[in-house]
Structures are given as C-alpha cells and as structure tokens.
Design a protein around this motif. Structure first.
Motif, PDB file in Angstrom:
ATOM      1  N   GLY A 164      21.230   7.571 -36.319  1.00  0.00           N
ATOM      2  CA  GLY A 164      22.124   6.684 -37.046  1.00  0.00           C
ATOM      3  C   GLY A 164      23.318   7.346 -37.680  1.00  0.00           C
ATOM      4  N   VAL A 165      23.260   8.668 -37.910  1.00  0.00           N
ATOM      5  CA  VAL A 165      24.370   9.346 -38.589  1.00  0.00           C
ATOM      6  C   VAL A 165      25.625   9.343 -37.721  1.00  0.00           C
ATOM      7  CG1 VAL A 165      25.191  11.580 -39.441  1.00  0.00           C
ATOM      8  CG2 VAL A 165      22.923  10.751 -40.081  1.00  0.00           C
ATOM      9  N   LEU A 166      25.488   9.622 -36.439  1.00  0.00           N
ATOM     10  CA  LEU A 166      26.655   9.651 -35.552  1.00  0.00           C
ATOM     11  C   LEU A 166      27.260   8.253 -35.425  1.00  0.00           C
ATOM     12  CD1 LEU A 166      25.423  12.038 -32.712  1.00  0.00           C
ATOM     13  CD2 LEU A 166      26.670  12.598 -34.812  1.00  0.00           C
ATOM     14  N   ARG A 168      27.136   5.877 -37.697  1.00  0.00           N
ATOM     15  CA  ARG A 168      27.826   5.564 -38.947  1.00  0.00           C
ATOM     16  C   ARG A 168      29.170   6.271 -39.049  1.00  0.00           C
ATOM     17  NH1 ARG A 168      22.581   6.061 -41.132  1.00  0.00           N
ATOM     18  NH2 ARG A 168      23.022   8.141 -41.961  1.00  0.00           N
ATOM     19  N   THR A 169      29.276   7.447 -38.424  1.00  0.00           N
ATOM     20  CA  THR A 169      30.513   8.218 -38.533  1.00  0.00           C
ATOM     21  C   THR A 169      31.539   7.831 -37.475  1.00  0.00           C
ATOM     22  OG1 THR A 169      29.186  10.063 -39.389  1.00  0.00           O
ATOM     23  CG2 THR A 169      31.442  10.554 -38.707  1.00  0.00           C
ATOM     24  N   TRP A 170      31.097   7.653 -36.220  1.00  0.00           N
ATOM     25  CA  TRP A 170      32.051   7.396 -35.133  1.00  0.00           C
ATOM     26  C   TRP A 170      31.856   6.061 -34.410  1.00  0.00           C
ATOM     27  CZ3 TRP A 170      30.291  12.478 -35.961  1.00  0.00           C
ATOM     28  CH2 TRP A 170      31.293  13.386 -36.294  1.00  0.00           C
ATOM     29  N   GLY A 171      30.764   5.375 -34.689  1.00  0.00           N
ATOM     30  CA  GLY A 171      30.549   4.096 -34.003  1.00  0.00           C
ATOM     31  C   GLY A 171      31.640   3.084 -34.282  1.00  0.00           C
ATOM     32  N   SER A 172      32.150   3.076 -35.519  1.00  0.00           N
ATOM     33  CA  SER A 172      33.214   2.137 -35.854  1.00  0.00           C
ATOM     34  C   SER A 172      34.491   2.431 -35.080  1.00  0.00           C
ATOM     35  CB  SER A 172      33.490   2.169 -37.356  1.00  0.00           C
ATOM     36  OG  SER A 172      33.820   3.482 -37.778  1.00  0.00           O
ATOM     37  N   SER A 173      34.722   3.704 -34.733  1.00  0.00           N
ATOM     38  CA  SER A 173      35.896   4.047 -33.921  1.00  0.00           C
ATOM     39  C   SER A 173      35.790   3.415 -32.534  1.00  0.00           C
ATOM     40  CB  SER A 173      36.025   5.569 -33.797  1.00  0.00           C
ATOM     41  OG  SER A 173      36.361   6.156 -35.031  1.00  0.00           O
ATOM     42  N   ILE A 174      34.585   3.493 -31.938  1.00  0.00           N
ATOM     43  CA  ILE A 174      34.364   2.867 -30.637  1.00  0.00           C
ATOM     44  C   ILE A 174      34.537   1.359 -30.738  1.00  0.00           C
ATOM     45  CG2 ILE A 174      32.597   2.307 -28.923  1.00  0.00           C
ATOM     46  CD1 ILE A 174      33.428   5.051 -28.397  1.00  0.00           C
ATOM     47  N   ARG A 175      33.882   0.747 -31.731  1.00  0.00           N
ATOM     48  CA  ARG A 175      33.936  -0.715 -31.861  1.00  0.00           C
ATOM     49  C   ARG A 175      35.356  -1.192 -32.144  1.00  0.00           C
ATOM     50  NH1 ARG A 175      29.166   0.863 -34.658  1.00  0.00           N
ATOM     51  NH2 ARG A 175      27.284   0.167 -33.550  1.00  0.00           N
ATOM     52  N   GLY A 176      36.063  -0.477 -33.028  1.00  0.00           N
ATOM     53  CA  GLY A 176      37.428  -0.884 -33.360  1.00  0.00           C
ATOM     54  C   GLY A 176      38.375  -0.739 -32.192  1.00  0.00           C
ATOM     55  N   LEU A 177      38.272   0.385 -31.470  1.00  0.00           N
ATOM     56  CA  LEU A 177      39.139   0.598 -30.319  1.00  0.00           C
ATOM     57  C   LEU A 177      38.828  -0.398 -29.217  1.00  0.00           C
ATOM     58  CD1 LEU A 177      41.296   2.276 -28.869  1.00  0.00           C
ATOM     59  CD2 LEU A 177      39.474   3.848 -28.140  1.00  0.00           C
ATOM     60  N   ALA A 178      37.541  -0.622 -28.956  1.00  0.00           N
ATOM     61  CA  ALA A 178      37.157  -1.579 -27.917  1.00  0.00           C
ATOM     62  C   ALA A 178      37.685  -2.968 -28.247  1.00  0.00           C
ATOM     63  CB  ALA A 178      35.637  -1.600 -27.759  1.00  0.00           C
ATOM     64  N   ALA A 179      37.560  -3.384 -29.504  1.00  0.00           N
ATOM     65  CA  ALA A 179      38.054  -4.700 -29.891  1.00  0.00           C
ATOM     66  C   ALA A 179      39.565  -4.792 -29.740  1.00  0.00           C
ATOM     67  CB  ALA A 179      37.642  -4.998 -31.332  1.00  0.00           C
ATOM     68  N   ALA A 180      40.274  -3.713 -30.107  1.00  0.00           N
ATOM     69  CA  ALA A 180      41.730  -3.711 -29.975  1.00  0.00           C
ATOM     70  C   ALA A 180      42.166  -3.820 -28.518  1.00  0.00           C
ATOM     71  CB  ALA A 180      42.309  -2.448 -30.604  1.00  0.00           C
ATOM     72  N   LEU A 181      41.294  -3.349 -27.599  1.00  0.00           N
ATOM     73  CA  LEU A 181      41.602  -3.408 -26.174  1.00  0.00           C
ATOM     74  C   LEU A 181      40.954  -4.621 -25.499  1.00  0.00           C
ATOM     75  CD1 LEU A 181      41.273   0.392 -25.299  1.00  0.00           C
ATOM     76  CD2 LEU A 181      43.359  -0.929 -25.686  1.00  0.00           C
ATOM     77  N   GLY A 182      40.415  -5.534 -26.297  1.00  0.00           N
ATOM     78  CA  GLY A 182      39.922  -6.794 -25.748  1.00  0.00           C
ATOM     79  C   GLY A 182      38.449  -6.856 -25.448  1.00  0.00           C
ATOM     80  N   CYS A 183      37.668  -5.829 -25.838  1.00  0.00           N
ATOM     81  CA  CYS A 183      36.224  -5.816 -25.586  1.00  0.00           C
ATOM     82  C   CYS A 183      35.493  -5.992 -26.915  1.00  0.00           C
ATOM     83  CB  CYS A 183      35.788  -4.516 -24.918  1.00  0.00           C
ATOM     84  SG  CYS A 183      36.585  -4.184 -23.340  1.00  0.00           S
ATOM     85  N   ASN A 184      35.116  -7.210 -27.236  1.00  0.00           N
ATOM     86  CA  ASN A 184      34.472  -7.481 -28.512  1.00  0.00           C
ATOM     87  C   ASN A 184      32.973  -7.234 -28.491  1.00  0.00           C
ATOM     88  OD1 ASN A 184      36.804  -8.321 -30.041  1.00  0.00           O
ATOM     89  ND2 ASN A 184      36.827 -10.179 -28.793  1.00  0.00           N
ATOM     90  N   GLU A 185      32.387  -7.166 -27.289  1.00  0.00           N
ATOM     91  CA  GLU A 185      30.955  -6.901 -27.174  1.00  0.00           C
ATOM     92  C   GLU A 185      30.776  -5.521 -26.564  1.00  0.00           C
ATOM     93  OE1 GLU A 185      28.565  -8.808 -28.299  1.00  0.00           O
ATOM     94  OE2 GLU A 185      29.952 -10.385 -28.970  1.00  0.00           O
TER      95      GLU A 185
END
Length: 367
Positions: A164-166, A168-185
């Motif tokens: 869970g530590v990784l 919490r630290t970088w998962g939001s970067s993946i989710r935010g970037l994916a959403a910005a590029l049109g991938c919400n899931e």
C-alpha cells in the motif's frame, strides 16, 4: 516575491534569521512557532515543507484565505481517489477561506504529471506510457536508507516494502494522468525487486555487507481493460556499477510506445558542482514557480494539469549556491552513523507576491 514569515516546529530555531539559518546572508525574517505571528504578516501564499503525511498544519492557512503549495500527501494529485478523511477537511478549509491548494514536488508531481501529459500532445496514439526516476542513493543518511530497505540484509520491515505504501505515494499520479488522458477506470498495482551485492563495500552512512540489498527497482502500474497502459518505475543504487541491467542513466524520463514512439530523458546537474542531489532544486522551485498560477486559481484542491502555465521568472538573476548540499544534520548522520528517525521539524515557509492584491478582488477576499 518576498519572504514575509517562516513557521517552524522546532523551539531551538525560534528567533533565528531565515537566511542565516541556512547559511545565507540575513534576510530580516525571523522564525516563529506562532501561527498568529505569521497571519499578522498577511501572507498571500504558503509553501508547506513540513512533516510528510500531515495536513492539519495547513488548514488554518486555507481558512484564512492563504493559498498553499503543498509537499505532504501526494494522494491530492487525484482528488477523486484521495481518501475522504484527507480530502474533505482540506477541501472544506479551502472553500471556507476561498483559497486553493496543490501538491507539488518533482516526483511525484511534475515528472509524473506534466512531463508525460505535455509529451502526449504530439502523439497520434499511446499504447504504453512509462515514467521513471533513476538515482544513486549512496549519499543518503542511514534513516533514509533504512526507510527504503537499502544496504540491509532483511528489507521486509522497511516502509517502502509494506503493501500500500507505493500506491499511496505514486498511485494518484497514475490515476490522475490516466483521467487527464481520458481513462477514468484504471487498476493500479505495485511491484518491487531487489538486487543484492556480491561483495562488501562502504558508503558514507554504513558498510554494505555481501548479500545486502544494494539496488532496488519498484513502482506502480496502471491497467486499462486488462492491458497495462501506464507504469511508474524507480531504480535506486548504492553504487554505479551495481544492477547495470536495470536503467542506468540518472535522471527522470518519459517513454511513450505508440504512434510514434517517444523517449524523453531529463538529466539534472548543479553547474556549481556543489549539489549532488540536484532534484532538490526542482522540488523547491516547482513549489515556488507555481505560486502565481495557484494564486489566480479557483478555490479548492487543484492539480498540476490545471496550473500547467507556470514557469521560472528569474531570468539571469542572482543565485546563492553556497549552501546547496546536504544539511549539517544529515552530514552528522552520515559521519556518526546515527539513526535520527524521521525528521520532525522542517519549517513551513511563507511567501507572498506584491502583485497579488488585485487578484483577491475577483475571489471575494479581503485586501
């Protein structure tokens, strides 16, 4: 911009000049532990460099209409997936005061959000996007090496190897970037690898024994509809010639596989030759250079994608580089082999821009 106040959590620093404290010439701003002393200076914005995983100290600033450039909890990079017990108090305080807040930093932050987003603008199709950091960690103090599980025989109890530590630290970067590029899931998963030394050698903080962990590769992946589309990867070594089959060139980078393929590598160095960790420049200056855009932004939790129009406004200006090195405290840690644990008393820094005053009118703030 003008430094108008510095709040510290360490009583031993109270009354000391901020410039003198870090080895520069005195600047006329004394450190204080008092929130009221800081608010009396009526700052426009705050750069928070306090304890990680902490957000309570910034709430009174937000409630008082002070924008916050924040180094604390990277889950704010993707507010929808940020735990509500973190997101809601921050958002409520920001909206109550008409203030904005954004998590900054170079990684996570700039290199995991803006660099890949900008490069994708010249892609016809993106099949897989990799973001990476490669850094040698032999200069780090012992407490930080223990945190990463480097230089030890048993790494399983280190913080970075806890589930869970990784994320919490970088998962939001993946989710935010994916959403910005049109991938919400997107499904985020962690990965970790270690490489053990086949001989004993010394680094400033400790002796690395034969068989100890001498390099690590870790990160998170993002899967869309069963296919890996995103990857954040870190490679950290205690010596240059170890685990050479992993990424070797130090710096940050973006790789896009698609139409066409792109590779972008960002190298960092201090031209004065005094800073062996030049990413500290980027971490500090991203928080400063985003302030004009943060000040002009709508109240609430903002992301790097919303404040992308930020740049350095110090063109050819003066640079004071004599103190850009590891702090005396960390040098003492290396020399004495003392494990200080987590540093608790890094300061909060206040800064304001004289050009800010009229921008408050459009947001209903008191001048």
């Amino acid at each position: 911009m003008e430094l108008c106040a510095v709040q510290t959590f360490s009583e031993s620093k109270v009354g000391r000049d901020a410039g003198e404290l870090i080895g520069w010439q005195p600047c006329g701003t004394a450190l204080t532990t008092s929130l009221n002393d800081v608010l009396a200076q009526r700052p426009d914005a705050l750069v928070y460099c306090g304890k990680s995983r902490s957000f309570e100290p910034v709430l009174p600033y937000l409630r008082n209409g002070i924008d916050v450039s924040y180094l604390g909890i990277p889950e704010l990079l993707h507010p929808p997936s940020c735990p509500p017990e973190i997101r809601e108090p921050i958002a409520d305080a920001a909206l109550a005061g008409g203030a904005s807040i954004m998590y900054g930093g170079i990684d996570p932050g700039f290199s995991t959000q803006l660099l890949p987003f900008v490069l994708s603008a010249i892609s016809e199709r993106v099949d897989h996007l990799t973001l990476y950091e490669v850094r040698d960690y032999d200069p780090l103090p012992r407490w930080r090496l223990d945190d990463l599980g480097l230089g030890v025989q048993d790494h399983t109890s280190s913080r970075f190897h806890r589930p869970g530590v990784l994320d919490r630290t970088w998962g939001s970067s993946i989710r935010g970037l994916a959403a910005a590029l049109g991938c919400n899931e997107v499904r985020v998963e962690e990965f970790r690898e270690v490489f053990r030394s086949d001989e004993e050698f010394d680094i400033p903080a400790r002796t690395v024994e034969t068989g100890a962990v001498a390099a690590i590769r870790f990160g998170v992946t993002g899967t869309v509809e069963g296919v890996e589309r995103f990857r954040i990867e870190h490679v950290n070594r205690l010596r240059r010639d170890i685990a050479e089959h992993w990424r070797l060139q130090q710096g940050y980078g973006v790789e896009i596989r698609g139409i066409p393929d792109y590779e972008l590598h960002l190298s960092l160095r201090d031209p004065a030759g005094k800073q062996d960790r030049p990413a500290l420049f980027g971490t500090a200056m991203y928080g400063i250079n985003t302030l004009p855009a943060l000040i002009a932004a709508e109240p609430g939790i903002r992301t790097p994608f919303e404040l992308a129009a930020s740049g350095c406004r110090n063109i050819g200006g003066r640079h004071q580089d004599d103190n850009w090195t590891l702090s005396p405290r960390l040098h003492a840690d290396q020399a004495g082999g003392v494990n200080h644990g987590k540093i608790q008393d890094w300061p909060i820094v206040e800064t304001w821009s004289p050009g800010r005053r009229q921008s408050r009118d459009g947001r209903g703030r008191e001048n």
